[in-house]
Design an enzyme around this catalytic site. Sequence first.
Site, PDB file in Angstrom:
ATOM      1  N   ARG A   1       0.850  -1.195   0.000  1.00 33.24           N
ATOM      2  CA  ARG A   1       0.000   0.000   0.000  1.00 33.24           C
ATOM      3  C   ARG A   1       0.882   1.240   0.000  1.00 33.24           C
ATOM      4  O   ARG A   1       1.816   1.346   0.780  1.00 33.24           O
ATOM      5  CB  ARG A   1      -0.874   0.007   1.260  1.00 33.24           C
ATOM      6  CG  ARG A   1      -1.963   1.064   1.214  1.00 33.24           C
ATOM      7  CD  ARG A   1      -2.575   1.256   2.579  1.00 33.24           C
ATOM      8  NE  ARG A   1      -3.428   0.161   2.979  1.00 33.24           N
ATOM      9  CZ  ARG A   1      -4.743   0.097   2.743  1.00 33.24           C
ATOM     10  NH1 ARG A   1      -5.348   1.082   2.130  1.00 33.24           N
ATOM     11  NH2 ARG A   1      -5.441  -0.926   3.135  1.00 33.24           N
TER      12      ARG A   1
ATOM     13  N   ASP B   1       0.086 -14.747  12.899  1.00 32.92           N
ATOM     14  CA  ASP B   1      -0.872 -14.238  13.902  1.00 32.92           C
ATOM     15  C   ASP B   1      -1.000 -15.233  15.060  1.00 32.92           C
ATOM     16  O   ASP B   1      -1.039 -14.843  16.222  1.00 32.92           O
ATOM     17  CB  ASP B   1      -2.227 -13.993  13.239  1.00 32.92           C
ATOM     18  CG  ASP B   1      -2.071 -13.138  11.990  1.00 32.92           C
ATOM     19  OD1 ASP B   1      -1.478 -12.055  12.118  1.00 32.92           O
ATOM     20  OD2 ASP B   1      -2.480 -13.565  10.901  1.00 32.92           O
TER      21      ASP B   1
ATOM     22  N   ARG C   1       2.151 -15.062  17.183  1.00 36.82           N
ATOM     23  CA  ARG C   1       2.113 -13.844  18.014  1.00 36.82           C
ATOM     24  C   ARG C   1       1.166 -14.047  19.190  1.00 36.82           C
ATOM     25  O   ARG C   1       1.476 -13.668  20.342  1.00 36.82           O
ATOM     26  CB  ARG C   1       1.617 -12.667  17.169  1.00 36.82           C
ATOM     27  CG  ARG C   1       2.613 -12.192  16.143  1.00 36.82           C
ATOM     28  CD  ARG C   1       1.954 -11.252  15.129  1.00 36.82           C
ATOM     29  NE  ARG C   1       2.945 -10.618  14.271  1.00 36.82           N
ATOM     30  CZ  ARG C   1       2.666  -9.988  13.146  1.00 36.82           C
ATOM     31  NH1 ARG C   1       1.408  -9.900  12.729  1.00 36.82           N
ATOM     32  NH2 ARG C   1       3.619  -9.434  12.431  1.00 36.82           N
TER      33      ARG C   1
ATOM     34  N   HIS D   1      -6.406 -12.046   7.817  1.00 33.70           N
ATOM     35  CA  HIS D   1      -5.126 -11.528   8.303  1.00 33.70           C
ATOM     36  C   HIS D   1      -5.198 -10.004   8.269  1.00 33.70           C
ATOM     37  O   HIS D   1      -4.740  -9.353   7.326  1.00 33.70           O
ATOM     38  CB  HIS D   1      -3.963 -12.036   7.449  1.00 33.70           C
ATOM     39  CG  HIS D   1      -2.661 -11.368   7.812  1.00 33.70           C
ATOM     40  ND1 HIS D   1      -2.050 -11.554   9.027  1.00 33.70           N
ATOM     41  CD2 HIS D   1      -1.892 -10.486   7.143  1.00 33.70           C
ATOM     42  CE1 HIS D   1      -0.955 -10.820   9.078  1.00 33.70           C
ATOM     43  NE2 HIS D   1      -0.841 -10.152   7.950  1.00 33.70           N
TER      44      HIS D   1
HETATM   45  P1  NAD Z   1       9.352  -6.374   0.161  1.00 37.92           P
HETATM   46  O1  NAD Z   1       8.809  -5.112  -0.400  1.00 37.92           O
HETATM   47  O2  NAD Z   1      10.649  -6.397   0.882  1.00 37.92           O
HETATM   48  O3  NAD Z   1       9.470  -7.458  -1.005  1.00 37.92           O
HETATM   49  C1  NAD Z   1       8.452  -7.707  -1.905  1.00 37.92           C
HETATM   50  C2  NAD Z   1       9.096  -8.205  -3.184  1.00 37.92           C
HETATM   51  O4  NAD Z   1       8.065  -8.619  -4.059  1.00 37.92           O
HETATM   52  C3  NAD Z   1       9.899  -7.113  -3.916  1.00 37.92           C
HETATM   53  O5  NAD Z   1      11.218  -7.585  -4.160  1.00 37.92           O
HETATM   54  C4  NAD Z   1       9.119  -6.920  -5.220  1.00 37.92           C
HETATM   55  O6  NAD Z   1       9.953  -6.622  -6.302  1.00 37.92           O
HETATM   56  C5  NAD Z   1       8.463  -8.284  -5.361  1.00 37.92           C
HETATM   57  N1  NAD Z   1       7.314  -8.315  -6.260  1.00 37.92           N
HETATM   58  C6  NAD Z   1       6.380  -7.347  -6.468  1.00 37.92           C
HETATM   59  N2  NAD Z   1       5.534  -7.730  -7.437  1.00 37.92           N
HETATM   60  C7  NAD Z   1       5.911  -8.959  -7.828  1.00 37.92           C
HETATM   61  C8  NAD Z   1       5.440  -9.876  -8.803  1.00 37.92           C
HETATM   62  N3  NAD Z   1       4.402  -9.591  -9.586  1.00 37.92           N
HETATM   63  N4  NAD Z   1       6.073 -11.048  -8.939  1.00 37.92           N
HETATM   64  C9  NAD Z   1       7.131 -11.348  -8.191  1.00 37.92           C
HETATM   65  N5  NAD Z   1       7.658 -10.523  -7.254  1.00 37.92           N
HETATM   66  C10 NAD Z   1       7.045  -9.342  -7.082  1.00 37.92           C
HETATM   67  O7  NAD Z   1       8.171  -6.985   1.069  1.00 37.92           O
HETATM   68  P2  NAD Z   1       8.256  -8.129   2.179  1.00 37.92           P
HETATM   69  O8  NAD Z   1       8.615  -7.529   3.469  1.00 37.92           O
HETATM   70  O9  NAD Z   1       9.071  -9.273   1.643  1.00 37.92           O
HETATM   71  O10 NAD Z   1       6.706  -8.505   2.268  1.00 37.92           O
HETATM   72  C11 NAD Z   1       6.062  -9.151   1.204  1.00 37.92           C
HETATM   73  C12 NAD Z   1       4.570  -9.178   1.427  1.00 37.92           C
HETATM   74  O11 NAD Z   1       4.239  -9.953   2.568  1.00 37.92           O
HETATM   75  C13 NAD Z   1       3.914  -7.818   1.669  1.00 37.92           C
HETATM   76  O12 NAD Z   1       2.684  -7.787   0.953  1.00 37.92           O
HETATM   77  C14 NAD Z   1       3.642  -7.823   3.155  1.00 37.92           C
HETATM   78  O13 NAD Z   1       2.575  -6.949   3.484  1.00 37.92           O
HETATM   79  C15 NAD Z   1       3.278  -9.261   3.344  1.00 37.92           C
HETATM   80  N6  NAD Z   1       3.311  -9.779   4.720  1.00 37.92           N
HETATM   81  C16 NAD Z   1       2.355 -10.682   5.059  1.00 37.92           C
HETATM   82  C17 NAD Z   1       2.342 -11.233   6.333  1.00 37.92           C
HETATM   83  C18 NAD Z   1       1.300 -12.232   6.724  1.00 37.92           C
HETATM   84  O14 NAD Z   1       1.272 -12.614   7.916  1.00 37.92           O
HETATM   85  N7  NAD Z   1       0.428 -12.716   5.859  1.00 37.92           N
HETATM   86  C19 NAD Z   1       3.318 -10.835   7.248  1.00 37.92           C
HETATM   87  C20 NAD Z   1       4.287  -9.919   6.866  1.00 37.92           C
HETATM   88  C21 NAD Z   1       4.272  -9.396   5.588  1.00 37.92           C
HETATM   89  C1  LMR Z   2       2.177  -8.293   9.470  1.00 39.55           C
HETATM   90  O1  LMR Z   2       1.213  -8.837  10.012  1.00 39.55           O
HETATM   91  O2  LMR Z   2       3.288  -8.189  10.016  1.00 39.55           O
HETATM   92  C2  LMR Z   2       2.023  -7.703   8.074  1.00 39.55           C
HETATM   93  O3  LMR Z   2       0.908  -8.265   7.440  1.00 39.55           O
HETATM   94  C3  LMR Z   2       1.921  -6.217   8.157  1.00 39.55           C
HETATM   95  C4  LMR Z   2       1.928  -5.583   6.791  1.00 39.55           C
HETATM   96  O4  LMR Z   2       1.040  -4.752   6.542  1.00 39.55           O
HETATM   97  O5  LMR Z   2       2.811  -5.914   5.959  1.00 39.55           O
END
Ligand code: NAD
Ligand code: LMR
Length: 325
Positions: free
Chosen positions: A90, A157, A160, A185
């Site tokens: 976002r 989650d 945590r 989530h």
């Molecule tokens: P980040 O920004 O460090 O890395 C994301 C990567 O995805 C980047 O390298 C980007 O180039 C790549 N990317 C974007 N579009 C893509 C595509 N179409 N195909 C392949 N790669 C692509 O982010 P992060 O910290 O690694 O987090 C990744 C995601 O996980 C985020 O959406 C974050 O919100 C989510 N997340 C989810 C949870 C959960 O519990 N479900 C927890 C933490 C983070």
């Molecule tokens: C988390 O739960 O740590 C992430 O989903 C938070 C986020 O928005 O990337």
Amino acid sequence: MSKTITLTGAAGAIGYAALFRIASGQLLGQNEKIKLKLLEIEPALQAAEGTAMELEDSAFPLLESIDITSDANEAFDGCDVGMLIGAQPRKQGMERADLLEANGAIFKPQGEAINSHADDDVRILVVGNPANTNALIAMSNAPDVPHDRFTSMTRLDENRAVSMLARKLSVSVEDVEDLVVWGNHSPTMFPDLFNAKVNGERAADQVDLDWYENEYMPRVGKRGAAVIEARGASSAASAANAAIDHVHDWALGAEGLHSMAVRSEGQYGIEEGLISSFPVRLHSGGGYEVVEGLEINDFARSKIDITVNELKEERDAVKELGLIG
Ligand code: NAD
Ligand code: LMR
């Protein structure tokens, strides 16, 4: 024989925290050779190459090969396990509908690529946010893949919730069992202390209900935001850890109940077709089942309804955008 693991967002923070543990055998065990397929967008391919160099330099005995590509069809060719981590974050001023649309542009083609190219036995974990709805989009665009192969992550989650409860009660995390998070989530998620146990006794009986509702639930639900506030970046190592827990237990089994967001078949009155977090049991030979028949009292029901309503709104929004049928 070896397993092909496709990881998207390979140059990102979670990818970096996950890949070395995957290659060392912590995902599928020490008897499984691994082929890695790393999917990234063009501008991040060079960074993914750097990670691949470090993986090679680690000389992991289980790691057979690493392919890097920006083509989803190539990345999911022969995929046994797909870890869909890359997503569009976002940005300032972005409305929720914009975020859903931007992620639809990622998860629709990835679903189609999984449908056409993945192994018959493929298992998918979606981590990239909004994770439940991104999984719904991918699943809806992979009509030939059984629905139960598409899951999204609520294990972070759960982890945590377990850790915060253990601290509150001054017990070890190992003393906490069957603590499951329901729903989305997002901050609306519902950590269920009525079915959880601490040292074999019902967890809800060991805490003050005002603390449960007004301190514990918001702290669990908003932990992701608290980590972002503290680190200036979203949780990465703990998210990678939970992703490994999720896939490991799905492939190899685990004791007790755990949280996985899976397609609802209507259990617990949760509308069929939504990807919601449920209590699941993970079988020792692999696979999972949603556990039915747990107690849902009025309090739990009202909280589950809130988080499920949010999932319905997200589902309706992506339907309107034409991302699902
Ligand atoms: P980040 O920004 O460090 O890395 C994301 C990567 O995805 C980047 O390298 C980007 O180039 C790549 N990317 C974007 N579009 C893509 C595509 N179409 N195909 C392949 N790669 C692509 O982010 P992060 O910290 O690694 O987090 C990744 C995601 O996980 C985020 O959406 C974050 O919100 C989510 N997340 C989810 C949870 C959960 O519990 N479900 C927890 C933490 C983070
Ligand atoms: C988390 O739960 O740590 C992430 O989903 C938070 C986020 O928005 O990337």
